[in-house]
Design a protein around this motif. Structure first.
Motif, PDB file in Angstrom:
ATOM      1  N   LYS A   1      -5.332  -5.415   5.445  1.00 49.10           N
ATOM      2  CA  LYS A   1      -6.472  -4.500   5.539  1.00 49.10           C
ATOM      3  C   LYS A   1      -6.096  -3.150   6.139  1.00 49.10           C
ATOM      4  CE  LYS A   1      -8.570  -7.398   8.064  1.00 49.10           C
ATOM      5  NZ  LYS A   1      -7.446  -8.351   7.971  1.00 49.10           N
ATOM      6  N   SER A   2      -5.382  -3.180   7.246  1.00 52.94           N
ATOM      7  CA  SER A   2      -5.032  -1.922   7.923  1.00 52.94           C
ATOM      8  C   SER A   2      -4.158  -1.050   7.026  1.00 52.94           C
ATOM      9  CB  SER A   2      -4.311  -2.209   9.245  1.00 52.94           C
ATOM     10  OG  SER A   2      -5.127  -2.949  10.117  1.00 52.94           O
ATOM     11  N   THR A   3      -3.202  -1.662   6.366  1.00 57.62           N
ATOM     12  CA  THR A   3      -2.312  -0.910   5.474  1.00 57.62           C
ATOM     13  C   THR A   3      -3.082  -0.277   4.342  1.00 57.62           C
ATOM     14  OG1 THR A   3      -0.412  -2.319   5.982  1.00 57.62           O
ATOM     15  CG2 THR A   3      -0.357  -1.112   3.885  1.00 57.62           C
TER      16      THR A   3
ATOM     17  N   ARG B   1      -5.468   2.544   5.462  1.00 58.68           N
ATOM     18  CA  ARG B   1      -4.718   3.767   5.738  1.00 58.68           C
ATOM     19  C   ARG B   1      -4.276   4.447   4.444  1.00 58.68           C
ATOM     20  NH1 ARG B   1      -1.556   1.556   8.861  1.00 58.68           N
ATOM     21  NH2 ARG B   1       0.178   1.137   7.446  1.00 58.68           N
ATOM     22  N   ARG B   2      -3.824   3.670   3.487  1.00 59.70           N
ATOM     23  CA  ARG B   2      -3.389   4.261   2.213  1.00 59.70           C
ATOM     24  C   ARG B   2      -4.548   4.927   1.493  1.00 59.70           C
ATOM     25  NH1 ARG B   2       1.541   1.106  -0.593  1.00 59.70           N
ATOM     26  NH2 ARG B   2       0.984   2.638  -2.165  1.00 59.70           N
ATOM     27  N   LEU B   3      -5.710   4.281   1.513  1.00 61.44           N
ATOM     28  CA  LEU B   3      -6.869   4.886   0.862  1.00 61.44           C
ATOM     29  C   LEU B   3      -7.269   6.182   1.566  1.00 61.44           C
ATOM     30  CD1 LEU B   3      -9.154   4.838  -1.204  1.00 61.44           C
ATOM     31  CD2 LEU B   3     -10.459   3.407   0.393  1.00 61.44           C
TER      32      LEU B   3
ATOM     33  N   ILE C   1      -1.883  -3.130  -5.274  1.00 55.23           N
ATOM     34  CA  ILE C   1      -3.167  -3.317  -4.588  1.00 55.23           C
ATOM     35  C   ILE C   1      -3.856  -1.975  -4.374  1.00 55.23           C
ATOM     36  CG2 ILE C   1      -4.264  -4.135  -2.464  1.00 55.23           C
ATOM     37  CD1 ILE C   1      -1.835  -6.056  -2.179  1.00 55.23           C
ATOM     38  N   ALA C   2      -3.093  -0.983  -3.903  1.00 54.79           N
ATOM     39  CA  ALA C   2      -3.660   0.343  -3.649  1.00 54.79           C
ATOM     40  C   ALA C   2      -4.213   0.960  -4.927  1.00 54.79           C
ATOM     41  CB  ALA C   2      -2.605   1.254  -3.029  1.00 54.79           C
ATOM     42  N   ALA C   3      -3.522   0.758  -6.044  1.00 56.11           N
ATOM     43  CA  ALA C   3      -3.994   1.303  -7.319  1.00 56.11           C
ATOM     44  C   ALA C   3      -5.315   0.671  -7.734  1.00 56.11           C
ATOM     45  CB  ALA C   3      -2.935   1.088  -8.400  1.00 56.11           C
ATOM     46  N   ASP C   4      -5.437  -0.633  -7.533  1.00 55.30           N
ATOM     47  CA  ASP C   4      -6.697  -1.311  -7.864  1.00 55.30           C
ATOM     48  C   ASP C   4      -7.839  -0.811  -6.985  1.00 55.30           C
ATOM     49  OD1 ASP C   4      -5.508  -2.754  -9.832  1.00 55.30           O
ATOM     50  OD2 ASP C   4      -5.734  -4.711  -8.859  1.00 55.30           O
ATOM     51  N   ILE C   5      -7.553  -0.600  -5.696  1.00 62.91           N
ATOM     52  CA  ILE C   5      -8.591  -0.112  -4.789  1.00 62.91           C
ATOM     53  C   ILE C   5      -9.006   1.297  -5.173  1.00 62.91           C
ATOM     54  CG2 ILE C   5      -9.046   0.546  -2.394  1.00 62.91           C
ATOM     55  CD1 ILE C   5      -7.205  -1.813  -1.588  1.00 62.91           C
TER      56      ILE C   5
END
Length: 206
Positions: A18-20, A23-25, A195-199
């Motif tokens: 979650k934290s990672t 932060r990326r978002l 994961i970041a791309a999906d978010i």
């Protein structure tokens, strides 16, 4: 990028990233020109950070589930007053690592079967929900190993063991049926970039 949801939360079991991903978002939205406040729970304001140390450190049996509920709600109220509401009033985007759904699951389902009391306190003292909640889903054994591998002092909930992580995972997934308008599940068993791309795609769709 069009303006995304204004209040975004990340939920999931311990060690799910979650934290990672929060932060990326936040970094991605800032690069796109948005004014973003990245915060966390418990914590996110000076008073709430004091309470964080009380609830996340020490022996697992330090507090009852009922006492935890009161402490988390007090921390959330201070966080709401000092950080979240001022940021939203200033037209900023708020990204929060955990919020009320964690209390619904931890104290409401897995620790004390206190869901009715959780909802009553939330209605009385908090009274708001995120625009979007990203639930990062992963295998409880892997998540627990990741969380324990961090080597920090905030391991009180991890020390309850894998059985609690299993029950928490089920609790978080059940929130999708309860709050289908805002909760979205993302598979957290994949590489962080995927994961970041999906978010990011979820945010663009809001």
């Amino acid at each position: 990028m069009a303006r995304p949801a204004r209040f975004i939360t990340f939920e999931g079991i311990d060690g799910s990233g979650k934290s990672t991903q929060a932060r990326r978002l936040a970094d991605s939205l800032r690069r796109a020109g948005h004014d973003v406040v990245l915060t966390r729970e418990p914590g996110g304001s000076p008073g709430a950070e004091d309470i964080r140390r009380l609830v996340l450190e020490g022996d697992p049996d330090r507090w009852s589930a009922e006492t935890e509920l009161l402490l988390f709600t007090a921390a959330r109220r201070d966080h709401l007053e000092k950080t979240i509401q001022p940021a939203l009033a200033a037209d900023k985007i708020v990204i929060c690592d955990r919020f009320a759904d964690s209390t619904r699951v931890y104290q409401g389902i897995t620790r004390g079967r206190l869901r009715a009391k959780v909802d009553q306190l939330h209605s009385l003292m908090i009274g708001c929900e995120p625009d979007l909640t990203v639930i990062l889903d992963m295998d409880p054994a892997i998540g627990l190993a990741r969380a324990k591998g961090r080597g920090g002092t905030e391991e009180r909930f991890e020390d309850f063991g894998e059985d609690m992580q299993v029950r928490m995972r089920a609790g978080f997934l059940a929130l999708v049926d309860e709050f289908p308008q805002r909760c979205r599940v993302v598979d957290a068993m994949r590489p962080p970039d995927t994961i970041a791309a999906d978010i990011a795609a979820l945010i663009e769709g809001c």
